[in-house]
Scaffold this motif. Structure first.
Motif, PDB file in Angstrom:
ATOM      1  N   VAL A   1       0.825  -1.217   0.000  1.00  0.00           N
ATOM      2  CA  VAL A   1       0.000   0.000   0.000  1.00  0.00           C
ATOM      3  C   VAL A   1       0.856   1.262   0.000  1.00  0.00           C
ATOM      4  N   ASP A   2       2.019   1.230   0.648  1.00  0.00           N
ATOM      5  CA  ASP A   2       2.875   2.404   0.592  1.00  0.00           C
ATOM      6  C   ASP A   2       3.481   2.572  -0.796  1.00  0.00           C
ATOM      7  N   ALA A   3       3.711   1.489  -1.508  1.00  0.00           N
ATOM      8  CA  ALA A   3       4.153   1.593  -2.897  1.00  0.00           C
ATOM      9  C   ALA A   3       3.080   2.280  -3.743  1.00  0.00           C
ATOM     10  N   VAL A   4       1.831   1.897  -3.537  1.00  0.00           N
ATOM     11  CA  VAL A   4       0.727   2.524  -4.265  1.00  0.00           C
ATOM     12  C   VAL A   4       0.638   4.000  -3.920  1.00  0.00           C
ATOM     13  N   SER A   5       0.704   4.319  -2.637  1.00  0.00           N
ATOM     14  CA  SER A   5       0.510   5.712  -2.222  1.00  0.00           C
ATOM     15  C   SER A   5       1.651   6.613  -2.690  1.00  0.00           C
ATOM     16  N   ILE A   6       2.879   6.138  -2.575  1.00  0.00           N
ATOM     17  CA  ILE A   6       4.025   6.957  -2.982  1.00  0.00           C
ATOM     18  C   ILE A   6       4.050   7.155  -4.495  1.00  0.00           C
ATOM     19  N   LEU A   7       3.775   6.104  -5.233  1.00  0.00           N
ATOM     20  CA  LEU A   7       3.917   6.158  -6.688  1.00  0.00           C
ATOM     21  C   LEU A   7       2.668   6.645  -7.412  1.00  0.00           C
ATOM     22  N   SER A   8       1.507   6.618  -6.742  1.00  0.00           N
ATOM     23  CA  SER A   8       0.261   6.949  -7.450  1.00  0.00           C
ATOM     24  C   SER A   8      -0.576   8.053  -6.808  1.00  0.00           C
ATOM     25  N   LEU A   9      -0.322   8.349  -5.547  1.00  0.00           N
ATOM     26  CA  LEU A   9      -1.225   9.251  -4.830  1.00  0.00           C
ATOM     27  C   LEU A   9      -0.569  10.559  -4.393  1.00  0.00           C
ATOM     28  N   GLY A  10       0.478  10.941  -5.089  1.00  0.00           N
ATOM     29  CA  GLY A  10       1.076  12.234  -4.801  1.00  0.00           C
ATOM     30  C   GLY A  10       2.125  12.213  -3.713  1.00  0.00           C
ATOM     31  N   ARG A  11       2.962  11.192  -3.721  1.00  0.00           N
ATOM     32  CA  ARG A  11       4.049  11.084  -2.745  1.00  0.00           C
ATOM     33  C   ARG A  11       3.540  11.225  -1.317  1.00  0.00           C
ATOM     34  N   VAL A  12       2.701  10.313  -0.926  1.00  0.00           N
ATOM     35  CA  VAL A  12       2.146  10.312   0.421  1.00  0.00           C
ATOM     36  C   VAL A  12       2.284   8.928   1.017  1.00  0.00           C
ATOM     37  N   PHE A  13       2.667   8.863   2.282  1.00  0.00           N
ATOM     38  CA  PHE A  13       2.668   7.594   3.008  1.00  0.00           C
ATOM     39  C   PHE A  13       1.286   7.380   3.626  1.00  0.00           C
ATOM     40  N   VAL A  14       0.807   6.159   3.586  1.00  0.00           N
ATOM     41  CA  VAL A  14      -0.456   5.844   4.258  1.00  0.00           C
ATOM     42  C   VAL A  14      -0.245   4.952   5.475  1.00  0.00           C
ATOM     43  N   ALA A  15       0.934   4.388   5.629  1.00  0.00           N
ATOM     44  CA  ALA A  15       1.228   3.533   6.780  1.00  0.00           C
ATOM     45  C   ALA A  15       2.292   4.143   7.684  1.00  0.00           C
ATOM     46  N   ASN A  16       3.281   4.779   7.108  1.00  0.00           N
ATOM     47  CA  ASN A  16       4.398   5.347   7.869  1.00  0.00           C
ATOM     48  C   ASN A  16       4.126   6.832   8.113  1.00  0.00           C
ATOM     49  N   MET A  17       3.593   7.152   9.280  1.00  0.00           N
ATOM     50  CA  MET A  17       3.223   8.535   9.556  1.00  0.00           C
ATOM     51  C   MET A  17       4.421   9.425   9.852  1.00  0.00           C
ATOM     52  N   THR A  18       5.552   8.838  10.233  1.00  0.00           N
ATOM     53  CA  THR A  18       6.761   9.650  10.399  1.00  0.00           C
ATOM     54  C   THR A  18       7.135  10.292   9.069  1.00  0.00           C
ATOM     55  N   GLY A  19       7.194   9.469   8.029  1.00  0.00           N
ATOM     56  CA  GLY A  19       7.497   9.992   6.701  1.00  0.00           C
ATOM     57  C   GLY A  19       6.423  10.939   6.207  1.00  0.00           C
ATOM     58  N   ASN A  20       5.177  10.648   6.556  1.00  0.00           N
ATOM     59  CA  ASN A  20       4.085  11.483   6.078  1.00  0.00           C
ATOM     60  C   ASN A  20       4.133  12.877   6.699  1.00  0.00           C
ATOM     61  N   VAL A  21       4.462  12.961   7.977  1.00  0.00           N
ATOM     62  CA  VAL A  21       4.593  14.267   8.615  1.00  0.00           C
ATOM     63  C   VAL A  21       5.725  15.068   7.960  1.00  0.00           C
ATOM     64  N   VAL A  22       6.811  14.395   7.615  1.00  0.00           N
ATOM     65  CA  VAL A  22       7.904  15.059   6.908  1.00  0.00           C
ATOM     66  C   VAL A  22       7.425  15.561   5.549  1.00  0.00           C
ATOM     67  N   PHE A  23       6.628  14.749   4.856  1.00  0.00           N
ATOM     68  CA  PHE A  23       6.098  15.163   3.555  1.00  0.00           C
ATOM     69  C   PHE A  23       5.166  16.360   3.685  1.00  0.00           C
ATOM     70  N   VAL A  24       4.404  16.423   4.769  1.00  0.00           N
ATOM     71  CA  VAL A  24       3.569  17.604   5.017  1.00  0.00           C
ATOM     72  C   VAL A  24       4.463  18.835   5.127  1.00  0.00           C
ATOM     73  N   GLY A  25       5.570  18.695   5.827  1.00  0.00           N
ATOM     74  CA  GLY A  25       6.516  19.805   5.943  1.00  0.00           C
ATOM     75  C   GLY A  25       7.056  20.229   4.591  1.00  0.00           C
ATOM     76  N   PHE A  26       7.400  19.259   3.741  1.00  0.00           N
ATOM     77  CA  PHE A  26       7.884  19.582   2.396  1.00  0.00           C
ATOM     78  C   PHE A  26       6.827  20.345   1.606  1.00  0.00           C
ATOM     79  N   ALA A  27       5.583  19.863   1.685  1.00  0.00           N
ATOM     80  CA  ALA A  27       4.496  20.504   0.941  1.00  0.00           C
ATOM     81  C   ALA A  27       4.251  21.925   1.440  1.00  0.00           C
ATOM     82  N   LEU A  28       4.307  22.109   2.763  1.00  0.00           N
ATOM     83  CA  LEU A  28       4.119  23.452   3.323  1.00  0.00           C
ATOM     84  C   LEU A  28       5.225  24.401   2.886  1.00  0.00           C
ATOM     85  N   ALA A  29       6.416  23.847   2.681  1.00  0.00           N
ATOM     86  CA  ALA A  29       7.547  24.668   2.237  1.00  0.00           C
ATOM     87  C   ALA A  29       7.506  24.966   0.745  1.00  0.00           C
ATOM     88  N   GLY A  30       6.551  24.342   0.034  1.00  0.00           N
ATOM     89  CA  GLY A  30       6.408  24.605  -1.395  1.00  0.00           C
ATOM     90  C   GLY A  30       7.217  23.705  -2.300  1.00  0.00           C
TER      91      GLY A  30
END
Length: 214
Positions: free
Chosen positions: A8-37
């Motif tokens: 499912v993380d392969a699906v989410s990263i490769l198909s859903l806009g670089r988002v983790f659905v299982a690993n929330m540590t990585g997902n919080v980091v991705f939120v930070g990246f998105a907020l930074a533009g």
């Protein structure tokens, strides 16, 4: 269930806009990246996944409270719920076609994260040492830090956790890249079907593993 996380993380990263659905540590980091533009990261998808995960964890907590005295029934119930959620995500992806627009993409991310949140809450109750199913940081630390202790069974268990998630990620990525995200979600749904059937069969007769961990 660890293989499922890789898929499912392969699906989410490769198909859903670089988002983790299982690993929330990585997902919080991705939120930070998105907020930074940073380009290529979807704030909406990451927040949808984070919200879905928290709701799923809350639902999983309720399941643990009500069914935690019998681990077999707990796994059966939660995995059955995950199966339904992934089946809905599978149908949504199939109907949407190859190009997922924002709302559909974010909804699928939320559904997958909802399932992973419930799984994470359940695994905390199962307390199978070194098998968290969703993260490997502590597992990898254990492999390196406890090398000199000579516990071969612990090493094998940890390597199994790493290998199953890696295998799931490879399978999921190959299906997304070479076939379709629908095929990868189909594999994830099939894995959950196996888990549900196995847990249900294993719960019919009394067994030591049904009792809560000490």
């Amino acid at each position: 269930m660890t293989v499922l996380v890789g898929v499912v993380d392969a699906v989410s990263i490769l198909s859903l806009g670089r988002v983790f659905v299982a690993n929330m540590t990585g997902n919080v980091v991705f939120v930070g990246f998105a907020l930074a533009g940073a380009s290529g990261f979807s704030l909406a998808a990451s927040l949808s996944a984070l919200g879905g995960f928290l709701v799923g964890a809350a639902i999983g907590g309720v399941a643990v409270e009500r069914l935690g005295s019998h681990r077999g029934r707990l796994v059966t119930a939660v995995a059955g719920g995950e199966f339904v959620l992934l089946a809905i995500a599978l149908v949504a992806a199939a109907v949407a076609g190859p190009d997922l627009i924002g709302g559909t993409r974010d909804g699928i991310a939320a559904l997958l994260a909802l399932a992973m949140g419930a799984q994470n809450a359940t695994v905390r109750r199962l307390q199978v040492f070194d098998l968290t199913t969703t993260v490997l940081t502590i597992t990898l630390t254990g492999i390196a830090a406890d090398t000199r202790q000579g516990d071969r069974f612990a090493v094998i268990r940890r390597l199994l956790a790493v290998g199953t998630m890696l295998g799931g990620a490879v399978l999921g990525a190959v299906l997304v890249l070479e076939v379709s995200k629908v095929a990868a979600l189909g594999l994830a749904t099939a894995i959950l079907a196996v888990v549900v059937v196995s847990a249900l069969a294993g719960s019919r007769s009394p067994a030591r593993w049904h009792a809560p961990a000490p």
